[in-house]
Design a protein around this motif. Structure first.
Motif, mmCIF file in Angstrom:
data_model
loop_
_atom_site.group_PDB
_atom_site.id
_atom_site.type_symbol
_atom_site.label_atom_id
_atom_site.label_comp_id
_atom_site.label_asym_id
_atom_site.label_seq_id
_atom_site.Cartn_x
_atom_site.Cartn_y
_atom_site.Cartn_z
ATOM 1 N N ARG A 58 0.937 -1.270 0.130
ATOM 2 C CA ARG A 58 -0.057 0.175 -0.095
ATOM 3 C C ARG A 58 1.105 1.144 0.209
ATOM 4 O O ARG A 58 1.614 1.671 1.173
ATOM 5 C CB ARG A 58 -0.828 0.062 1.315
ATOM 6 C CG ARG A 58 -1.775 1.107 1.473
ATOM 7 C CD ARG A 58 -2.777 1.413 0.113
ATOM 8 N NE ARG A 58 -3.711 0.358 0.497
ATOM 9 C CZ ARG A 58 -4.812 0.166 -0.578
ATOM 10 N NH1 ARG A 58 -4.856 0.978 -1.540
ATOM 11 N NH2 ARG A 58 -5.649 -0.740 -0.229
ATOM 12 N N PHE A 68 -6.613 -1.921 -15.395
ATOM 13 C CA PHE A 68 -6.862 -0.937 -14.457
ATOM 14 C C PHE A 68 -8.193 -1.313 -13.704
ATOM 15 O O PHE A 68 -9.113 -1.329 -14.471
ATOM 16 C CB PHE A 68 -6.725 0.697 -15.033
ATOM 17 C CG PHE A 68 -6.962 1.593 -13.995
ATOM 18 C CD1 PHE A 68 -8.444 2.241 -14.016
ATOM 19 C CD2 PHE A 68 -6.122 2.230 -12.965
ATOM 20 C CE1 PHE A 68 -8.791 2.873 -12.996
ATOM 21 C CE2 PHE A 68 -6.495 2.822 -11.979
ATOM 22 C CZ PHE A 68 -7.812 3.468 -12.022
ATOM 23 N N SER A 69 -8.165 -1.158 -12.296
ATOM 24 C CA SER A 69 -9.523 -1.156 -11.555
ATOM 25 C C SER A 69 -10.237 -2.483 -12.239
ATOM 26 O O SER A 69 -9.491 -3.375 -12.403
ATOM 27 C CB SER A 69 -10.361 0.052 -11.790
ATOM 28 O OG SER A 69 -11.368 0.018 -10.876
ATOM 29 N N HIS A 77 -7.080 -4.080 -10.711
ATOM 30 C CA HIS A 77 -5.726 -3.574 -10.887
ATOM 31 C C HIS A 77 -4.907 -4.574 -11.559
ATOM 32 O O HIS A 77 -3.465 -4.637 -11.555
ATOM 33 C CB HIS A 77 -5.076 -2.738 -9.725
ATOM 34 C CG HIS A 77 -5.704 -1.543 -9.451
ATOM 35 N ND1 HIS A 77 -6.392 -0.793 -10.456
ATOM 36 C CD2 HIS A 77 -5.992 -0.832 -8.315
ATOM 37 C CE1 HIS A 77 -7.100 0.364 -9.863
ATOM 38 N NE2 HIS A 77 -6.579 0.254 -8.494
ATOM 39 N N ARG A 81 1.163 -6.510 -9.778
ATOM 40 C CA ARG A 81 1.685 -5.809 -8.395
ATOM 41 C C ARG A 81 1.831 -7.031 -7.310
ATOM 42 O O ARG A 81 2.047 -6.804 -6.313
ATOM 43 C CB ARG A 81 0.695 -4.623 -7.992
ATOM 44 C CG ARG A 81 -0.763 -5.106 -7.876
ATOM 45 C CD ARG A 81 -1.352 -3.853 -7.444
ATOM 46 N NE ARG A 81 -2.809 -4.385 -6.984
ATOM 47 C CZ ARG A 81 -3.884 -3.455 -6.387
ATOM 48 N NH1 ARG A 81 -3.197 -2.294 -5.881
ATOM 49 N NH2 ARG A 81 -5.008 -4.007 -6.203
ATOM 50 N N HIS A 159 0.191 3.609 -10.558
ATOM 51 C CA HIS A 159 -0.521 4.290 -9.398
ATOM 52 C C HIS A 159 0.190 4.963 -8.124
ATOM 53 O O HIS A 159 0.111 4.369 -7.228
ATOM 54 C CB HIS A 159 -1.413 2.765 -8.791
ATOM 55 C CG HIS A 159 -2.554 3.183 -7.911
ATOM 56 N ND1 HIS A 159 -2.527 3.813 -6.648
ATOM 57 C CD2 HIS A 159 -3.890 2.812 -8.273
ATOM 58 C CE1 HIS A 159 -3.894 3.765 -6.517
ATOM 59 N NE2 HIS A 159 -4.621 3.275 -7.103
ATOM 60 N N TYR A 161 1.669 7.079 -5.166
ATOM 61 C CA TYR A 161 1.138 7.906 -4.215
ATOM 62 C C TYR A 161 2.053 8.913 -3.781
ATOM 63 O O TYR A 161 3.238 8.521 -3.228
ATOM 64 C CB TYR A 161 1.253 6.905 -3.043
ATOM 65 C CG TYR A 161 -0.143 5.647 -2.744
ATOM 66 C CD1 TYR A 161 0.118 4.500 -3.834
ATOM 67 C CD2 TYR A 161 -1.143 5.892 -2.094
ATOM 68 C CE1 TYR A 161 -1.196 3.881 -3.675
ATOM 69 C CE2 TYR A 161 -2.215 4.764 -1.974
ATOM 70 C CZ TYR A 161 -2.125 3.660 -2.792
ATOM 71 O OH TYR A 161 -3.226 2.721 -2.773
ATOM 72 N N LYS A 183 -15.497 8.389 -10.754
ATOM 73 C CA LYS A 183 -15.952 6.769 -10.246
ATOM 74 C C LYS A 183 -17.030 6.723 -9.238
ATOM 75 O O LYS A 183 -17.731 5.808 -9.033
ATOM 76 C CB LYS A 183 -14.617 6.138 -9.659
ATOM 77 C CG LYS A 183 -14.834 4.626 -9.336
ATOM 78 C CD LYS A 183 -13.513 3.860 -9.208
ATOM 79 C CE LYS A 183 -13.770 2.326 -8.601
ATOM 80 N NZ LYS A 183 -12.358 1.959 -8.167
ATOM 81 N N ASP A 204 -12.032 10.417 -6.869
ATOM 82 C CA ASP A 204 -11.792 9.326 -7.691
ATOM 83 C C ASP A 204 -12.129 9.474 -9.131
ATOM 84 O O ASP A 204 -13.112 9.055 -9.558
ATOM 85 C CB ASP A 204 -12.518 8.045 -7.128
ATOM 86 C CG ASP A 204 -11.898 6.977 -7.464
ATOM 87 O OD1 ASP A 204 -12.031 5.658 -6.713
ATOM 88 O OD2 ASP A 204 -11.140 6.898 -8.554
ATOM 89 N N VAL A 236 -5.339 9.522 -13.341
ATOM 90 C CA VAL A 236 -6.173 9.293 -12.177
ATOM 91 C C VAL A 236 -5.686 10.023 -11.271
ATOM 92 O O VAL A 236 -4.787 10.088 -10.726
ATOM 93 C CB VAL A 236 -6.535 7.617 -11.938
ATOM 94 C CG1 VAL A 236 -7.388 7.385 -11.132
ATOM 95 C CG2 VAL A 236 -6.547 6.960 -12.984
ATOM 96 N N TRP A 238 -6.859 10.237 -7.168
ATOM 97 C CA TRP A 238 -7.566 9.668 -6.150
ATOM 98 C C TRP A 238 -6.911 10.030 -4.698
ATOM 99 O O TRP A 238 -5.990 10.044 -4.504
ATOM 100 C CB TRP A 238 -7.186 8.292 -6.277
ATOM 101 C CG TRP A 238 -8.057 7.426 -5.061
ATOM 102 C CD1 TRP A 238 -9.467 7.360 -5.002
ATOM 103 C CD2 TRP A 238 -7.338 6.682 -4.298
ATOM 104 N NE1 TRP A 238 -9.689 6.426 -3.885
ATOM 105 C CE2 TRP A 238 -8.595 5.918 -3.359
ATOM 106 C CE3 TRP A 238 -6.125 5.927 -4.017
ATOM 107 C CZ2 TRP A 238 -8.002 4.987 -2.466
ATOM 108 C CZ3 TRP A 238 -6.007 5.173 -3.001
ATOM 109 C CH2 TRP A 238 -6.927 4.642 -2.163
ATOM 110 N N GLU A 263 -1.990 9.212 -10.965
ATOM 111 C CA GLU A 263 -1.590 8.226 -11.641
ATOM 112 C C GLU A 263 -1.712 8.086 -13.116
ATOM 113 O O GLU A 263 -2.688 8.288 -13.931
ATOM 114 C CB GLU A 263 -2.492 6.968 -11.443
ATOM 115 C CG GLU A 263 -2.785 6.911 -9.881
ATOM 116 C CD GLU A 263 -4.069 5.981 -9.702
ATOM 117 O OE1 GLU A 263 -4.503 5.040 -10.449
ATOM 118 O OE2 GLU A 263 -4.651 6.507 -8.530
#
Ligand code: TA6
Length: 296
Positions: A58, A68-69, A77, A81, A159, A161, A183, A204, A236, A238, A263
């Motif tokens: 995370r 994606f998603s 996703h 990963r 993605h 962070y 979303k 989102d 993206v 989020w 992202e």
């Protein structure tokens, strides 16, 4: 250098200078750290991340591939990963302008289980590199190696962070006036207003056909993250905010205040490759001083 990370998972540490460094776990091909010339951490990593397969790490830069998603046949996703990547000892050469003095090449190939879930044979190569100005570059090359002549399509996202000092004092520039899919409103299509994006609730959104450069301005740190991307048309944005954060077990209740995901992605128009064809998706991140004040 190869090192043992949390829960003894293997990770590669890249050092560009005394303080500039980056770390990438073989688990997920997952970049978890990017530090500037002062040794400051620029990526957000949840203190509640469990670093235990099959749960993805995370924070940092999860790789969303081949989907994606949850818009498609595999789990949300995708599975890149959740896999153990390998160091690629014989990568095909990259263009010379991609050179840097601190880098590692990784490779992911599908497992038998992956092929049952997503019946396409591929090679996913990624170079993680630290440049002499501290910029972090991820260059993904995905090749279709189906022997049956079958093309395949996929969606993709880095993605990322970002670590921010206070989400309510952050703004994103470069996405003004663009269309986005929300979303939180059943992916309905809207058009962004002409002001920079700021945050006061769960966000989102998948921004479509975005520019190659996007900026994230952090008021308190007087720092701007600059995202430069190639082969990735969408972006993206989020932040789970307070209520959603409480439902994410590996995210602290207050963490939403100190993170923002922007992202670089290819979502609206999936990438289609015939056998032998290769796609390149490149992300370059830099962090520069900025004179942004939240009143602007
Ligand atoms: O990229 C935004 C998003 O799709 C959100 O909807 C949220 O699900 C987030 O990714 C995190 O997903 P994850 O599977 O990592 O918990």
């Amino acid at each position: 250098e190869l090192a043992k990370g949390i829960n003894c998972l293997d990770k590669i540490v890249l050092r560009e200078s005394r303080c500039r460094s980056a770390e990438v776990y073989l688990y997920g091909g997952h970049v978890t750290s990017w530090k500037n010339e002062n040794g400051e951490e620029l990526l957000f990593l949840s203190s509640k991340s469990i670093f235990k397969p099959p749960k993805p790490i995370r924070g940092g830069i999860p790789l969303c591939f081949p989907q994606f998603s949850n818009y498609g046949p595999v789990k949300s996703h995708g599975f890149a990963r959740n896999r153990i990547w390998e160091v690629d000892t014989s990568p095909p050469p990259l263009p010379s302008n991609y050179s840097s003095n601190a880098f590692v090449d990784l490779i992911l190939r599908p497992t038998e289980d992956d092929l049952k879930m997503w019946p396409n044979n591929f090679e996913f190569r990624m170079r993680v590199a630290l440049g002499c100005e501290g910029e972090l570059t991820l260059t993904s090359r995905i090749r279709n190696i189906n022997s049956d002549g079958k093309p395949f399509s996929f969606t993709f996202a880095y993605h990322t962070y970002f670590s921010v000092s206070d989400i309510s004092e952050v703004r994103v520039e470069g996405l003004e006036t663009l269309d986005y899919l929300d979303k939180l409103k059943n992916r309905e299509r809207f058009t962004e207003q002409d002001d920079a994006i700021t945050f006061e609730s769960e966000t989102d959104k998948i921004y479509l056909s975005t520019p190659t450069k996007i900026a994230i301005l952090d008021h308190e740190k007087k720092r701007t993250f600059v995202i430069r991307k190639e082969g990735l048309a969408d972006a993206v944005v989020w932040n789970p905010w307070e209520k959603k954060s409480k439902k994410i077990s590996d995210l602290g209740d207050e963490d939403y205040k100190y993170m923002l995901c922007v992202e670089a992605a290819a979502i609206e128009r999936p990438i289609t490759l015939k056998p032998g064809e290769e796609w390149t998706g490149r992300l370059e991140l830099s962090a520069v001083p900025s004179s942004y004040s939240s009143g602007q």
